[in-house]
Design an enzyme around this catalytic site. Structure first.
Site, short mmCIF file in Angstrom:
data_model
loop_
_atom_site.label_atom_id
_atom_site.label_comp_id
_atom_site.label_asym_id
_atom_site.label_seq_id
_atom_site.Cartn_x
_atom_site.Cartn_y
_atom_site.Cartn_z
N ILE A 107 0.72 -1.12 0.19
CA ILE A 107 -0.01 -0.12 0.13
C ILE A 107 0.88 1.43 -0.07
O ILE A 107 1.81 1.15 0.73
CB ILE A 107 -0.92 0.18 1.12
CG1 ILE A 107 -1.82 1.29 1.10
CG2 ILE A 107 -0.22 -0.01 2.53
CD1 ILE A 107 -3.21 1.09 1.99
N ILE A 138 4.81 -1.08 2.98
CA ILE A 138 4.46 0.43 2.43
C ILE A 138 5.31 0.61 1.34
O ILE A 138 6.48 0.78 1.32
CB ILE A 138 4.81 1.05 3.81
CG1 ILE A 138 4.07 0.44 5.04
CG2 ILE A 138 4.28 2.43 3.65
CD1 ILE A 138 2.52 0.13 5.16
N LYS A 139 4.74 1.21 0.36
CA LYS A 139 5.25 1.82 -0.84
C LYS A 139 5.84 3.06 -0.58
O LYS A 139 5.10 4.20 -0.40
CB LYS A 139 4.47 1.85 -2.00
CG LYS A 139 3.90 0.17 -2.46
CD LYS A 139 3.08 -0.10 -3.77
CE LYS A 139 3.75 0.70 -4.88
NZ LYS A 139 2.63 0.28 -6.07
N ILE A 140 6.88 3.41 -0.89
CA ILE A 140 7.60 4.65 -0.79
C ILE A 140 8.30 5.03 -1.96
O ILE A 140 9.25 4.37 -2.51
CB ILE A 140 8.45 4.93 0.51
CG1 ILE A 140 7.75 4.61 1.69
CG2 ILE A 140 9.49 6.38 0.49
CD1 ILE A 140 8.97 4.58 3.02
#
Length: 368
Positions: A107, A138-140
């Site tokens: 996400i 967690i998409k960064i």
């Protein structure tokens, strides 16, 4: 089960679906893809959620409840998307339990924060806490401002999917950010074995941009290079990954229990109809990587994709020859990478606007 997709998985490529919706979860479609299509992970983005929410009545009740509670649009988006990812994590939990690195669901932090380190860190922390599943990622984005955020959240034990990587120089910075985060986590006494990461290296967009420039040049020599840059770029990136994995720095972290940050081939749907629709799967087969595919690409591979062995290892020199030929005809590849990152961040932000407008429309319906 698809024999072709199973062969791909047996070759060491983890097949992740680049799509998610509440309908997929609640109808059992996602679970079926795990059983029948060798799917072992899921990636999402705001555009995917916008499409799911616009097309699906399964969100209506939650939207009505949130609107009645006085939630604003950002709160509604947060609640809808984290619930879907949490439930998808539960579907993939058995995969996570039986494999070292798969069973993951990604996400994305709010894309408008791509150039704000501290806000990205805060968004990652909030998403990680809300999803509350160890198999979430967690998409960064791999912007300059995203790099220190990656280090900071890895140091806190948050698993990360680094996205929007286009070139090997930035990719090396991403790997450095991951290792720095692991070193801090180790020094803080965290269990490194619980931290996972993938580095999402975008593929098809490279050919789209380079081909456009080649066609503008128009010479026979230039046109002969169409469709070659993206795979070459990915092969160079994989060589950089191998180099880091062979370093003493990595070996010390591995001895402390750390997991490799696997390369993930993203944007693998083929945009040019003149190319094979499985190009960015077939030509990037190599063990210990992830290929995240739109369902259309996955089904194309299930129908006629071929696994012809390792297509990546040891081919960096060959790939560099492609770049030399591109330079010879006048392609400034560094400029291509800068343009792609700027375009990528812009697309991320536009996709967030699309999601916001979609949810605002659903909220308006809920009030009527």
């Amino acid at each position: 089960m698809s024999d072709r997709l199973k062969a791909l998985a047996d070759a060491g490529v983890s097949i992740w679906l680049d799509d998610l919706s509440r309908e997929r979860i609640e109808t059992g479609n996602l679970a079926d893809l795990v059983k029948e299509r060798s799917v072992v992970g899921v990636t999402t983005n705001p555009t995917i959620f916008a499409g799911a929410i616009a097309d699906g009545e399964r969100y209506d009740e939650q939207v009505r409840r949130l609107v009645a509670d006085g939630a604003d649009v950002d709160k509604v988006i947060f609640e809808l998307t984290t619930e879907d990812v949490r439930n998808a994590c539960d579907v993939l939990a058995p995969v996570a339990e039986r494999t070292a690195d798969d069973g993951r669901v990604s996400i994305e932090v709010e894309p408008t924060l791509a150039n704000d380190t501290e806000a990205t860190i805060a968004s990652a922390q909030a998403l990680w806490e809300a999803v509350d599943r160890s198999n979430a990622l967690i998409k960064i984005p791999a912007t300059k401002e995203g790099l220190p955020a990656i280090t900071a959240v890895i140091a806190q034990g948050i698993s990360v999917n680094v996205t929007l990587i286009f070139g090997d120089v930035r990719y090396r910075e991403v790997m450095d950010a991951y290792l720095a985060g692991l070193e801090q986590a180790r020094d803080n006494g965290l269990d490194l074995g619980r931290i996972r990461s993938v580095a999402s290296f975008f593929v098809s967009r490279v050919d789209t941009e380079v081909d456009k420039r080649l066609e503008a040049i128009g010479s026979e020599e230039a046109l002969a290079l169409r469709g070659k840059a993206a795979v070459a770029n990915a092969r160079v990136a994989y060589a950089a990954f191998e180099e880091v994995m062979a370093s003493d720095r990595w070996k010390q972290l591995a001895e402390a229990g750390a997991n490799p940050q696997r390369p993930l081939w993203a944007s693998t749907g083929v945009k040019n109809p003149d190319y094979s629709d499985t190009l960015y799967v077939t030509d990037l087969v190599v063990a210990d990587t992830v290929n995240t595919m739109p369902e259309k690409t996955m089904e194309a591979f299930a129908d006629h994709g071929e696994v012809e062995g390792d297509q990546v290892t040891g081919r960096a020199d060959e790939a560099q020859q492609v770049f030399a030929q591109l330079a010879k005809v006048g392609i400034d590849f560094e400029d291509v990478l800068v343009a792609l990152e700027h375009e990528g961040v812009d697309k991320f932000k536009k996709s967030w606007i699309e999601l916001t407008e979609t949810v605002e429309g659903q909220m308006e319906k809920a009030r009527s």
